[in-house]
Design a protein around this motif. Structure first.
Motif, mmCIF file in Angstrom:
data_model
loop_
_atom_site.group_PDB
_atom_site.id
_atom_site.type_symbol
_atom_site.label_atom_id
_atom_site.label_comp_id
_atom_site.label_asym_id
_atom_site.label_seq_id
_atom_site.Cartn_x
_atom_site.Cartn_y
_atom_site.Cartn_z
ATOM 1 N N THR A 82 10.760 13.103 -3.143
ATOM 2 C CA THR A 82 11.197 12.059 -2.218
ATOM 3 C C THR A 82 10.077 11.041 -2.027
ATOM 4 O OG1 THR A 82 12.484 13.765 -1.087
ATOM 5 C CG2 THR A 82 12.272 11.647 0.014
ATOM 6 N N GLN A 83 8.862 11.540 -1.836
ATOM 7 C CA GLN A 83 7.707 10.651 -1.734
ATOM 8 C C GLN A 83 7.524 9.857 -3.018
ATOM 9 O OE1 GLN A 83 5.369 10.153 1.034
ATOM 10 N NE2 GLN A 83 4.978 8.408 -0.330
ATOM 11 N N ALA A 84 7.752 10.496 -4.158
ATOM 12 C CA ALA A 84 7.599 9.817 -5.444
ATOM 13 C C ALA A 84 8.596 8.668 -5.587
ATOM 14 C CB ALA A 84 7.764 10.812 -6.591
ATOM 15 N N LEU A 85 9.811 8.862 -5.084
ATOM 16 C CA LEU A 85 10.801 7.780 -5.134
ATOM 17 C C LEU A 85 10.355 6.616 -4.259
ATOM 18 C CD1 LEU A 85 13.469 6.442 -5.816
ATOM 19 C CD2 LEU A 85 14.581 7.874 -4.073
ATOM 20 N N LEU A 86 9.859 6.914 -3.063
ATOM 21 C CA LEU A 86 9.372 5.846 -2.188
ATOM 22 C C LEU A 86 8.210 5.100 -2.845
ATOM 23 C CD1 LEU A 86 9.659 4.496 0.599
ATOM 24 C CD2 LEU A 86 8.013 6.167 1.479
ATOM 25 N N ASP A 87 7.327 5.825 -3.508
ATOM 26 C CA ASP A 87 6.193 5.202 -4.196
ATOM 27 C C ASP A 87 6.655 4.332 -5.362
ATOM 28 O OD1 ASP A 87 4.562 6.633 -2.490
ATOM 29 O OD2 ASP A 87 4.037 8.173 -3.969
ATOM 30 N N LYS A 99 15.831 21.752 -8.533
ATOM 31 C CA LYS A 99 15.010 20.892 -7.678
ATOM 32 C C LYS A 99 15.875 19.801 -7.064
ATOM 33 C CE LYS A 99 10.650 21.629 -10.130
ATOM 34 N NZ LYS A 99 9.512 20.978 -10.826
ATOM 35 N N ARG A 100 15.643 19.523 -5.776
ATOM 36 C CA ARG A 100 16.484 18.565 -5.074
ATOM 37 C C ARG A 100 16.260 17.138 -5.560
ATOM 38 N NH1 ARG A 100 16.081 22.164 -0.392
ATOM 39 N NH2 ARG A 100 18.050 23.317 -0.424
ATOM 40 N N ILE A 101 17.345 16.395 -5.639
ATOM 41 C CA ILE A 101 17.322 15.014 -6.119
ATOM 42 C C ILE A 101 17.096 14.079 -4.930
ATOM 43 C CG2 ILE A 101 18.732 13.194 -7.153
ATOM 44 C CD1 ILE A 101 20.205 15.472 -8.693
ATOM 45 N N PRO A 102 16.085 13.240 -4.976
ATOM 46 C CA PRO A 102 15.853 12.296 -3.872
ATOM 47 C C PRO A 102 16.829 11.123 -3.947
ATOM 48 C CG PRO A 102 14.236 11.936 -5.600
ATOM 49 C CD PRO A 102 15.053 13.126 -6.032
ATOM 50 N N VAL A 103 17.300 10.671 -2.798
ATOM 51 C CA VAL A 103 18.268 9.575 -2.733
ATOM 52 C C VAL A 103 17.917 8.652 -1.579
ATOM 53 C CG1 VAL A 103 20.146 10.923 -3.764
ATOM 54 C CG2 VAL A 103 19.845 10.942 -1.279
ATOM 55 N N ILE A 104 18.369 7.423 -1.675
ATOM 56 C CA ILE A 104 18.240 6.453 -0.582
ATOM 57 C C ILE A 104 19.484 6.577 0.293
ATOM 58 C CG2 ILE A 104 18.126 4.009 0.014
ATOM 59 C CD1 ILE A 104 16.706 3.597 -2.733
ATOM 60 N N GLU A 110 0.848 -1.188 0.000
ATOM 61 C CA GLU A 110 0.000 0.000 0.000
ATOM 62 C C GLU A 110 0.888 1.245 0.000
ATOM 63 O OE1 GLU A 110 -2.522 -0.193 3.373
ATOM 64 O OE2 GLU A 110 -3.311 -2.174 2.878
ATOM 65 N N LYS A 111 0.324 2.367 -0.423
ATOM 66 C CA LYS A 111 1.089 3.611 -0.427
ATOM 67 C C LYS A 111 1.524 3.941 0.998
ATOM 68 C CE LYS A 111 0.712 8.517 -1.725
ATOM 69 N NZ LYS A 111 1.872 8.598 -2.613
ATOM 70 N N ARG A 112 2.795 4.283 1.141
ATOM 71 C CA ARG A 112 3.358 4.597 2.450
ATOM 72 C C ARG A 112 3.885 6.024 2.430
ATOM 73 N NH1 ARG A 112 5.376 2.156 6.964
ATOM 74 N NH2 ARG A 112 7.060 3.310 7.983
#
Length: 346
Positions: A16-21, A159-164, A3-5
Motif C-alpha cells: 500500500t505504501q509502495a502504491l502511494l510512493d 498477498k493483498r492488492i493495494p487499491v485507491i 517528498e515521500k509521504r
C-alpha cells in the motif's frame, strides 16, 4: 516531485505504501490514463472474468493504466454491484489489472440507509449512521461486508492488492445523500473519520489509499469545506465533467486543477482528475484539443474517464466511434501513459 509521504493508515501493508510512493513517480513522467469499468464491460460486450479485453485496448492496442470499479451493493452483501457486475468477477479482474502493473481505484455508491432507495435519493441520512446514531449498527454491518471484500483482494501468492478507495465523493454537490444540503460539513467529516477508524482499527483493512475528491469548485475553501484532515487522507482528487460549453469546461479544468495542485503541494499529497468526460464524446477532437492541453503539465498522476455503459451513455471510444482517430493520436503522446508505460514505473 513530492517528498515521500507515509500512508494515513499507520498499519498499511508495504504494498500500500509502495502504491502511494508510485503515484508521484507517474506524475513526473506524464499522467496515467484511466477508464471506469474498463475490463468489466464495454459497448456490446461483458466480461465473465476470463477475457483480456477493454474498449480502450480494442481501439489502440493497450489497456488503460488505471481501472475503476464500483462497489455499490457490497454493503448489503449482494452478489452483484449496482451496475450488475458480479463481485466474484470484479475480484478476478482487479487481480488481473494488478498483475499487469496497473492501478485500481474503487468508487462506492451505497444505497440511502434511511429511505432504502439508491445513492441519488437525498433523504438526510449521514447523522443516523454516526456513532450512537439510530443506524450506527447498520453502518457497521455495511463496513463488515465492505471489509470482507477488500481483505479478499489478493494475488495468487495470497498477498493483498493495494487499491485507491474513493468513498463519499462529490460531497460539495447536492445529488448524493452524503452531499451538500443533506448533511453538515461536520457530520460528513465525522462520517469519514469514523469510516476510516472502523476499517483500519476494527476491521484490519490495510490495503487502501484513501482519496478525497469533491466536484468542481468555485473557491479554494470549497475544496476544504468537507475535508476530514490530513491524518485521514492519502491523496486528493477532483471530478469535473463537461456538462456545459467546451470553453467553460476548459476554464473550469484550468482553474480547478491549479487549485487542486496548490492544495496538494501544501499537503505533500499526490492528486488526480478522478472523474471526467463528455458523454457520448460528440466533439471529435475532445481528447487532443480539450482534455490533454489542460492536463499536460498539471501535475496530476492520473485522469479517469467514466464508464462505457451503452451507445447512449459512454465516455471512452469504442470500435467504429467517430472519436477513434483523435483518441489514437491522443494516446500516442508520450505524456499520456497507458498500461505498458505505467507498469515500468515502480
Amino acid at each position: 516531485m513530492l517528498e515521500k509521504r507515509t500512508t494515513a493508515d499507520p498499519k498499511a501493508h508495504k504494498r500500500t505504501q509502495a502504491l502511494l510512493d508510485r503515484l508521484p513517480k507517474i506524475a513526473k513522467k506524464g499522467y496515467a490514463f484511466g477508464h471506469q469499468e474498463a475490463l468489466t464491460y464495454g459497448i456490446g460486450w461483458k466480461n465473465s472474468g476470463s477475457q483480456n479485453k477493454s474498449d480502450i485496448k480494442t481501439v489502440c492496442g493497450d489497456h488503460p493504466a488505471v481501472v475503476g470499479f464500483e462497489l455499490g451493493n457490497i454493503e448489503k452483501g449482494s452478489s452483484h454491484s449496482i451496475d450488475s457486475v458480479s463481485f466474484k468477477t470484479m475480484r478476478k479482474l482487479i487481480r488481473t489489472i494488478h498483475k499487469k502493473g496497473g492501478i485500481v481505484t474503487l468508487s462506492w455508491h451505497p444505497d440511502n440507509p434511511v429511505s432504502k432507495k439508491d445513492a441519488w435519493d437525498t433523504t438526510p441520512a449521514v447523522a443516523s449512521l454516526l456513532k450512537n446514531g439510530p443506524l450506527s449498527s447498520v453502518y457497521r454491518d455495511w463496513l463488515l461486508n465492505l471489509a470482507a471484500f477488500l481483505r479478499g483482494l489478493k494475488d495468487k501468492k495470497g498477498k493483498r492488492i493495494p487499491v485507491i478507495f474513493r468513498p463519499f465523493h462529490e460531497m460539495n454537490g447536492g445529488w448524493f445523500w452524503w452531499g451538500k444540503g443533506h448533511c453538515s460539513p461536520q457530520a460528513f467529516i465525522q462520517l469519514w473519520r469514523e469510516t476510516f477508524q472502523l476499517l483500519t482499527t476494527d476491521l484490519k483493512v490495510h490495503n487502501l489509499i484513501y482519496c478525497y475528491s469533491p466536484n468542481l469548485l468555485v473557491r479554494k475553501n470549497d475544496f476544504l469545506k468537507y475535508y476530514p484532515g490530513d491524518a485521514y487522507v492519502d491523496m486528493l482528487g477532483i471530478d469535473i465533467y463537461q456538462h456545459f460549453t467546451t470553453a467553460l469546461f476548459k476554464r473550469h479544468l484550468k482553474k480547478d486543477l491549479k487549485l487542486l495542485r496548490d492544495i496538494a503541494e501544501e499537503k505533500n499529497m499526490p492528486y488526480a482528475l478522478t472523474e471526467t468526460g463528455l458523454e457520448k464524446i460528440k466533439k471529435k477532437d475532445w481528447f487532443t484539443n480539450v482534455l490533454h492541453p489542460a492536463l499536460v503539465g498539471s501535475g496530476i498522476c492520473y485522469v479517469l474517464v467514466w464508464r462505457n455503459d451503452s451507445p447512449g451513455h459512454h465516455y471512452a471510444p469504442y470500435p467504429g466511434h467517430s472519436v477513434v482517430p483523435d483518441f489514437t493520436e491522443y494516446v500516442s503522446n508520450d505524456k499520456v501513459l497507458l498500461l505498458k508505460a505505467v507498469r515500468e514505473i515502480k
